[in-house]
Design a protein around this motif. Structure first.
Motif, mmCIF file in Angstrom:
data_model
loop_
_atom_site.group_PDB
_atom_site.id
_atom_site.type_symbol
_atom_site.label_atom_id
_atom_site.label_comp_id
_atom_site.label_asym_id
_atom_site.label_seq_id
_atom_site.Cartn_x
_atom_site.Cartn_y
_atom_site.Cartn_z
ATOM 1 N N LEU A 190 -28.792 -14.256 8.373
ATOM 2 C CA LEU A 190 -27.893 -14.479 7.237
ATOM 3 C C LEU A 190 -28.623 -15.190 6.103
ATOM 4 O O LEU A 190 -28.407 -14.879 4.932
ATOM 5 C CB LEU A 190 -26.675 -15.295 7.678
ATOM 6 C CG LEU A 190 -25.610 -15.566 6.598
ATOM 7 C CD1 LEU A 190 -25.114 -14.269 5.993
ATOM 8 C CD2 LEU A 190 -24.471 -16.380 7.181
ATOM 9 N N LEU A 191 -29.492 -16.146 6.451
ATOM 10 C CA LEU A 191 -30.284 -16.823 5.414
ATOM 11 C C LEU A 191 -31.181 -15.827 4.695
ATOM 12 O O LEU A 191 -31.310 -15.872 3.467
ATOM 13 C CB LEU A 191 -31.125 -17.938 6.038
ATOM 14 C CG LEU A 191 -32.053 -18.675 5.058
ATOM 15 C CD1 LEU A 191 -31.239 -19.431 4.020
ATOM 16 C CD2 LEU A 191 -32.986 -19.624 5.804
ATOM 17 N N SER A 192 -31.799 -14.932 5.445
ATOM 18 C CA SER A 192 -32.656 -13.906 4.839
ATOM 19 C C SER A 192 -31.875 -13.034 3.880
ATOM 20 O O SER A 192 -32.348 -12.702 2.781
ATOM 21 C CB SER A 192 -33.310 -13.045 5.924
ATOM 22 O OG SER A 192 -34.162 -13.809 6.742
ATOM 23 N N LEU A 193 -30.648 -12.649 4.266
ATOM 24 C CA LEU A 193 -29.821 -11.816 3.407
ATOM 25 C C LEU A 193 -29.441 -12.551 2.124
ATOM 26 O O LEU A 193 -29.438 -11.964 1.030
ATOM 27 C CB LEU A 193 -28.556 -11.392 4.156
ATOM 28 C CG LEU A 193 -28.756 -10.391 5.298
ATOM 29 C CD1 LEU A 193 -27.451 -10.171 6.048
ATOM 30 C CD2 LEU A 193 -29.291 -9.061 4.765
ATOM 31 N N ILE A 194 -29.144 -13.839 2.248
ATOM 32 C CA ILE A 194 -28.796 -14.634 1.072
ATOM 33 C C ILE A 194 -30.001 -14.766 0.138
ATOM 34 O O ILE A 194 -29.886 -14.595 -1.084
ATOM 35 C CB ILE A 194 -28.293 -16.031 1.491
ATOM 36 C CG1 ILE A 194 -26.955 -15.915 2.217
ATOM 37 C CG2 ILE A 194 -28.158 -16.954 0.274
ATOM 38 C CD1 ILE A 194 -26.447 -17.212 2.808
ATOM 39 N N ILE A 195 -31.156 -15.048 0.724
ATOM 40 C CA ILE A 195 -32.379 -15.176 -0.073
ATOM 41 C C ILE A 195 -32.692 -13.863 -0.781
ATOM 42 O O ILE A 195 -33.091 -13.844 -1.957
ATOM 43 C CB ILE A 195 -33.561 -15.595 0.822
ATOM 44 C CG1 ILE A 195 -33.356 -17.026 1.330
ATOM 45 C CG2 ILE A 195 -34.880 -15.489 0.063
ATOM 46 C CD1 ILE A 195 -34.393 -17.465 2.334
ATOM 47 N N ASN A 196 -32.508 -12.754 -0.086
ATOM 48 C CA ASN A 196 -32.788 -11.450 -0.677
ATOM 49 C C ASN A 196 -31.805 -11.125 -1.801
ATOM 50 O O ASN A 196 -32.177 -10.513 -2.809
ATOM 51 C CB ASN A 196 -32.733 -10.367 0.399
ATOM 52 C CG ASN A 196 -33.903 -10.461 1.364
ATOM 53 O OD1 ASN A 196 -34.959 -10.965 1.022
ATOM 54 N ND2 ASN A 196 -33.713 -9.980 2.578
ATOM 55 N N MET A 248 -37.133 -22.072 -9.232
ATOM 56 C CA MET A 248 -36.174 -23.164 -9.029
ATOM 57 C C MET A 248 -34.895 -22.664 -8.373
ATOM 58 O O MET A 248 -34.391 -23.262 -7.423
ATOM 59 C CB MET A 248 -35.856 -23.836 -10.368
ATOM 60 C CG MET A 248 -36.977 -24.702 -10.918
ATOM 61 S SD MET A 248 -36.567 -25.398 -12.539
ATOM 62 C CE MET A 248 -35.102 -26.354 -12.128
ATOM 63 N N ILE A 249 -34.363 -21.556 -8.872
ATOM 64 C CA ILE A 249 -33.135 -20.997 -8.314
ATOM 65 C C ILE A 249 -33.345 -20.624 -6.846
ATOM 66 O O ILE A 249 -32.536 -20.969 -5.967
ATOM 67 C CB ILE A 249 -32.670 -19.768 -9.113
ATOM 68 C CG1 ILE A 249 -32.234 -20.184 -10.521
ATOM 69 C CG2 ILE A 249 -31.509 -19.060 -8.410
ATOM 70 C CD1 ILE A 249 -31.897 -19.019 -11.422
ATOM 71 N N SER A 250 -34.439 -19.915 -6.573
ATOM 72 C CA SER A 250 -34.721 -19.464 -5.206
ATOM 73 C C SER A 250 -34.930 -20.646 -4.261
ATOM 74 O O SER A 250 -34.392 -20.661 -3.145
ATOM 75 C CB SER A 250 -35.960 -18.564 -5.205
ATOM 76 O OG SER A 250 -35.791 -17.434 -6.043
ATOM 77 N N THR A 251 -35.702 -21.632 -4.713
ATOM 78 C CA THR A 251 -36.019 -22.781 -3.855
ATOM 79 C C THR A 251 -34.777 -23.607 -3.544
ATOM 80 O O THR A 251 -34.545 -23.987 -2.387
ATOM 81 C CB THR A 251 -37.074 -23.671 -4.525
ATOM 82 O OG1 THR A 251 -38.249 -22.899 -4.786
ATOM 83 C CG2 THR A 251 -37.434 -24.842 -3.628
ATOM 84 N N ILE A 252 -33.982 -23.886 -4.565
ATOM 85 C CA ILE A 252 -32.777 -24.710 -4.371
ATOM 86 C C ILE A 252 -31.806 -24.042 -3.403
ATOM 87 O O ILE A 252 -31.293 -24.672 -2.464
ATOM 88 C CB ILE A 252 -32.088 -24.998 -5.717
ATOM 89 C CG1 ILE A 252 -32.959 -25.932 -6.569
ATOM 90 C CG2 ILE A 252 -30.714 -25.633 -5.501
ATOM 91 C CD1 ILE A 252 -32.443 -26.125 -7.978
ATOM 92 N N LEU A 253 -31.555 -22.755 -3.608
ATOM 93 C CA LEU A 253 -30.607 -22.054 -2.746
ATOM 94 C C LEU A 253 -31.156 -21.889 -1.327
ATOM 95 O O LEU A 253 -30.413 -22.007 -0.344
ATOM 96 C CB LEU A 253 -30.266 -20.693 -3.350
ATOM 97 C CG LEU A 253 -29.429 -20.739 -4.633
ATOM 98 C CD1 LEU A 253 -29.207 -19.343 -5.194
ATOM 99 C CD2 LEU A 253 -28.082 -21.416 -4.370
ATOM 100 N N GLU A 254 -32.449 -21.624 -1.228
ATOM 101 C CA GLU A 254 -33.047 -21.461 0.104
ATOM 102 C C GLU A 254 -32.978 -22.766 0.889
ATOM 103 O O GLU A 254 -32.643 -22.770 2.081
ATOM 104 C CB GLU A 254 -34.493 -21.011 -0.018
ATOM 105 C CG GLU A 254 -35.177 -20.777 1.326
ATOM 106 C CD GLU A 254 -36.575 -20.209 1.187
ATOM 107 O OE1 GLU A 254 -37.254 -20.075 2.224
ATOM 108 O OE2 GLU A 254 -36.988 -19.906 0.054
ATOM 109 N N MET A 255 -33.260 -23.878 0.228
ATOM 110 C CA MET A 255 -33.203 -25.171 0.909
ATOM 111 C C MET A 255 -31.767 -25.539 1.278
ATOM 112 O O MET A 255 -31.498 -26.047 2.364
ATOM 113 C CB MET A 255 -33.811 -26.257 0.018
ATOM 114 C CG MET A 255 -35.316 -26.134 -0.170
ATOM 115 S SD MET A 255 -35.980 -27.424 -1.260
ATOM 116 C CE MET A 255 -35.605 -28.885 -0.302
#
Length: 302
Positions: free
Chosen positions: A254-260, A236-243
């Motif tokens: 930058l999105l990849s770095l945030i997801i990582n 849930m945390i990963s999906t919400i932030l990634e979306m």
């Protein structure tokens, strides 16, 4: 010793203790994973940049902003070859470094349990002392898990196809029932073996599968439920932030770095939860052993 570690805990207490430890010792625990995974994620970002992926905002073709964002995730673009290469490289290297990071977190939790002082460097050093047994046992567990998943997939596929030929509705229902049954069965089986890692790290028992089987006796359903809850929280945390960030940044570096970074955070929580569950099992198992010894001591000898 931390009082909460000295007594058996219920389902909710394990969750509460996990998040409490993660919050109070966030800096050290997060730093442990950052030391190991940070350079790998940085290498992934460099590969993506070299392949032509934009750092701040990656957009594709389209008339509206959301169409441009969505098309940026299109795997048919040539630049995604570099992104896929970076992800594959991260996955490969993680196999060799993730066990050390997890073990270091577990050693840190063990020091918290005993009320001892520790440093990030000291727990990392402790983790490396068990590197090869941890790696070998983890690879073995991974092979077992892979085989347990492959066989049911083949069975479900064959049953679904055969059922669909006879009667489509029957094939769908049969496939669903088999999937649920195998999911629960395999999940429970892997739960019984999943604490091999703690046994290898602290008890120097390799590969630790038999020890894990003994520790989890009578607690399989509770532990299985905890693993599901932790997995749902992480997802849930990963999906919400990634979306959320994906709508602004597109498929950018930058999105990849945030997801990582989020992945480091969620993996940290999962590792702390695993450590709390392991020490809870130890308390329960050691108490049972003590009761058994006392019972044998008071049993009259004939």
């Amino acid at each position: 010793m931390d009082e909460r570690f000295s007594r058996p805990k219920g389902f909710g207490q394990i969750l509460d203790h996990t998040f409490s430890l993660s919050k109070r010792h966030f800096k050290d625990l997060f730093l442990i994973f950052l030391i190991f995974m940070g350079p790998i994620y940085l290498l992934q970002a460099i590969i993506e940049l070299a392949s032509g992926v934009s750092f701040f905002r990656e957009v594709g073709v389209g008339e509206t902003w959301y169409e441009q964002i969505l098309t940026s995730f299109d795997d048919t673009e040539d630049v995604n070859l570099g992104a896929d290469l970076g992800i594959a490289l991260v996955g490969l290297i993680s196999i060799f470094v993730a066990p050390v990071a997890t073990a270091a977190v577990m050693f840190a939790v063990d020091h918290m349990r005993k009320g001892e002082e520790y440093t990030v460097g000291s727990v990392i050093k402790q983790a490396f002392s068990r590197y090869w047994p941890m790696l070998g046992s983890t690879i073995l567990f991974g092979v077992i898990a892979f085989c347990l998943f492959v066989v049911p997939v083949i069975i479900i596929t064959i049953a679904g196809v055969v059922g669909a030929i006879v009667l489509p509705v029957v094939g769908i229902i049969l496939a669903i029932l088999l999937f649920v049954g195998f999911f629960i069965g395999i999940g429970l089986l892997l739960t019984r073996w999943s604490f091999y890692f703690g046994s290898v790290v602290f008890e120097e028992e390799t590969p630790g599968l038999s020890r894990s089987w003994k520790l989890t006796k009578g607690r399989t359903w509770v532990l299985f439920g905890l693993f599901i809850i932790f997995s749902l929280i992480v997802t849930m945390i990963s999906t919400i932030l990634e979306m959320t960030f994906g709508l602004v940044l597109g498929n950018s570096v930058l999105l990849s770095l945030i997801i990582n970074a989020v992945s480091i955070f969620t993996t940290m929580i999962f590792s702390v939860g695993y450590a709390v569950m392991y020490f809870d099992l130890k308390i329960r198992h050691d108490a049972d052993d003590l009761k058994e010894m006392i019972g044998e001591y008071h049993t009259p000898q004939i």
